[in-house]
Design a protein around this motif. Sequence first.
Motif, short mmCIF file in Angstrom:
data_model
loop_
_atom_site.label_atom_id
_atom_site.label_comp_id
_atom_site.label_asym_id
_atom_site.label_seq_id
_atom_site.Cartn_x
_atom_site.Cartn_y
_atom_site.Cartn_z
N ASN A 36 0.82 -1.21 0.00
CA ASN A 36 0.00 0.00 0.00
C ASN A 36 0.85 1.26 0.00
O ASN A 36 0.46 2.29 0.52
CB ASN A 36 -0.91 0.00 1.22
CG ASN A 36 -0.14 0.06 2.53
OD1 ASN A 36 1.05 -0.23 2.56
ND2 ASN A 36 -0.81 0.42 3.60
N VAL A 37 2.05 1.18 -0.59
CA VAL A 37 2.99 2.30 -0.57
C VAL A 37 3.14 2.90 -1.97
O VAL A 37 3.32 2.18 -2.94
CB VAL A 37 4.37 1.85 -0.03
CG1 VAL A 37 5.37 2.98 -0.10
CG2 VAL A 37 4.23 1.32 1.39
N HIS A 61 4.67 7.42 0.64
CA HIS A 61 3.32 7.61 1.16
C HIS A 61 2.69 6.23 1.41
O HIS A 61 2.43 5.48 0.46
CB HIS A 61 2.45 8.37 0.15
CG HIS A 61 2.97 9.72 -0.19
ND1 HIS A 61 2.65 10.85 0.53
CD2 HIS A 61 3.81 10.13 -1.17
CE1 HIS A 61 3.26 11.89 0.01
NE2 HIS A 61 3.97 11.48 -1.02
N ALA A 62 2.47 5.89 2.67
CA ALA A 62 1.77 4.65 3.03
C ALA A 62 0.29 4.99 3.19
O ALA A 62 -0.07 5.87 3.96
CB ALA A 62 2.33 4.06 4.32
N ILE A 63 -0.54 4.29 2.43
CA ILE A 63 -1.98 4.54 2.45
C ILE A 63 -2.61 3.47 3.36
O ILE A 63 -2.92 2.36 2.91
CB ILE A 63 -2.58 4.51 1.03
CG1 ILE A 63 -1.72 5.34 0.06
CG2 ILE A 63 -4.03 4.95 1.05
CD1 ILE A 63 -1.55 6.80 0.44
N ASP A 64 -2.78 3.79 4.63
CA ASP A 64 -3.19 2.80 5.63
C ASP A 64 -4.58 2.20 5.39
O ASP A 64 -4.82 1.06 5.75
CB ASP A 64 -3.14 3.41 7.04
CG ASP A 64 -1.72 3.69 7.47
OD1 ASP A 64 -0.79 3.01 6.97
OD2 ASP A 64 -1.52 4.61 8.29
N LYS A 65 -5.48 2.96 4.77
CA LYS A 65 -6.83 2.45 4.53
C LYS A 65 -6.83 1.29 3.51
O LYS A 65 -7.76 0.51 3.45
CB LYS A 65 -7.73 3.58 4.05
CG LYS A 65 -9.17 3.19 3.85
CD LYS A 65 -10.02 4.38 3.45
CE LYS A 65 -11.47 3.99 3.27
NZ LYS A 65 -12.29 5.14 2.90
N LEU A 66 -5.75 1.19 2.72
CA LEU A 66 -5.65 0.15 1.70
C LEU A 66 -4.59 -0.87 2.08
O LEU A 66 -3.55 -0.52 2.61
CB LEU A 66 -5.31 0.77 0.34
CG LEU A 66 -6.28 1.82 -0.18
CD1 LEU A 66 -5.81 2.38 -1.51
CD2 LEU A 66 -7.69 1.26 -0.30
N ALA A 84 -6.53 5.23 -8.17
CA ALA A 84 -5.82 3.99 -7.84
C ALA A 84 -6.78 2.81 -7.81
O ALA A 84 -7.93 2.93 -7.39
CB ALA A 84 -5.14 4.12 -6.48
N SER A 85 -6.28 1.68 -8.25
CA SER A 85 -6.98 0.41 -8.10
C SER A 85 -6.44 -0.21 -6.83
O SER A 85 -5.22 -0.39 -6.69
CB SER A 85 -6.69 -0.47 -9.31
OG SER A 85 -7.20 -1.77 -9.11
N GLY A 86 -7.32 -0.52 -5.88
CA GLY A 86 -6.83 -1.05 -4.61
C GLY A 86 -7.86 -1.86 -3.86
O GLY A 86 -9.03 -1.93 -4.25
N ARG A 87 -7.40 -2.45 -2.78
CA ARG A 87 -8.25 -3.25 -1.90
C ARG A 87 -8.19 -2.66 -0.50
O ARG A 87 -7.10 -2.36 0.00
CB ARG A 87 -7.79 -4.71 -1.87
CG ARG A 87 -8.71 -5.61 -1.09
CD ARG A 87 -8.31 -7.10 -1.13
NE ARG A 87 -7.91 -7.54 -2.45
CZ ARG A 87 -6.71 -8.04 -2.73
NH1 ARG A 87 -5.80 -8.20 -1.80
NH2 ARG A 87 -6.41 -8.41 -3.95
N ALA A 88 -9.34 -2.51 0.13
CA ALA A 88 -9.41 -1.93 1.47
C ALA A 88 -8.77 -2.85 2.49
O ALA A 88 -8.79 -4.08 2.34
CB ALA A 88 -10.87 -1.67 1.85
N SER A 89 -8.21 -2.25 3.52
CA SER A 89 -7.63 -3.03 4.63
C SER A 89 -8.70 -3.81 5.36
O SER A 89 -8.46 -4.88 5.88
CB SER A 89 -6.92 -2.10 5.61
OG SER A 89 -5.84 -1.46 4.98
#
Length: 166
Positions: A36-37, A61-66, A84-89
Amino acid sequence: GGHVPAVFAILSHSTLPPSMERHGILSELSAAPKQNVVHRAIVYSNNEDSARRMEPSIRKHAIDKLCLISQVEFNRSHPMVLWASGRASVMHKPGLHHHGKAAKMLGRPASGRGTNLYSVDLRSNEATVVFNPSHAQRMADGLHSISAILPDQRREHRVFVQSISA
């Protein structure tokens, strides 16, 4: 004349080097690699005749929600905002939302490993879900993934996405 610096957004998926894993060296990365960085890099063009050489500026930048970011594209609205394409934490658990009870009764999985479209603000390292392809098809969270992102060149708040079954 002056040169405009090049700006990049680079994804970083950290893992332990194989030599460390072989020797049994454990760290926080071995249990859960950071996926998630985003590294934001500004690279300056250095002229040979210039007396002053400018080094690249790189910020992590670490995106903690992802828990996963698989692709990024710049958003035209601001240079520090990305699509961004991502998956939630934290994945949504089945409940009273539109697919919860039906998913249990039909024997469908409660969630999958798919990705959603997020707007990521690197000024605050916050991510906001913009589009969930699974929910758009009335499916359980994570059954579909964003496979491509294309920002509209004329309208800054419009983005085209392609999704696939995860």
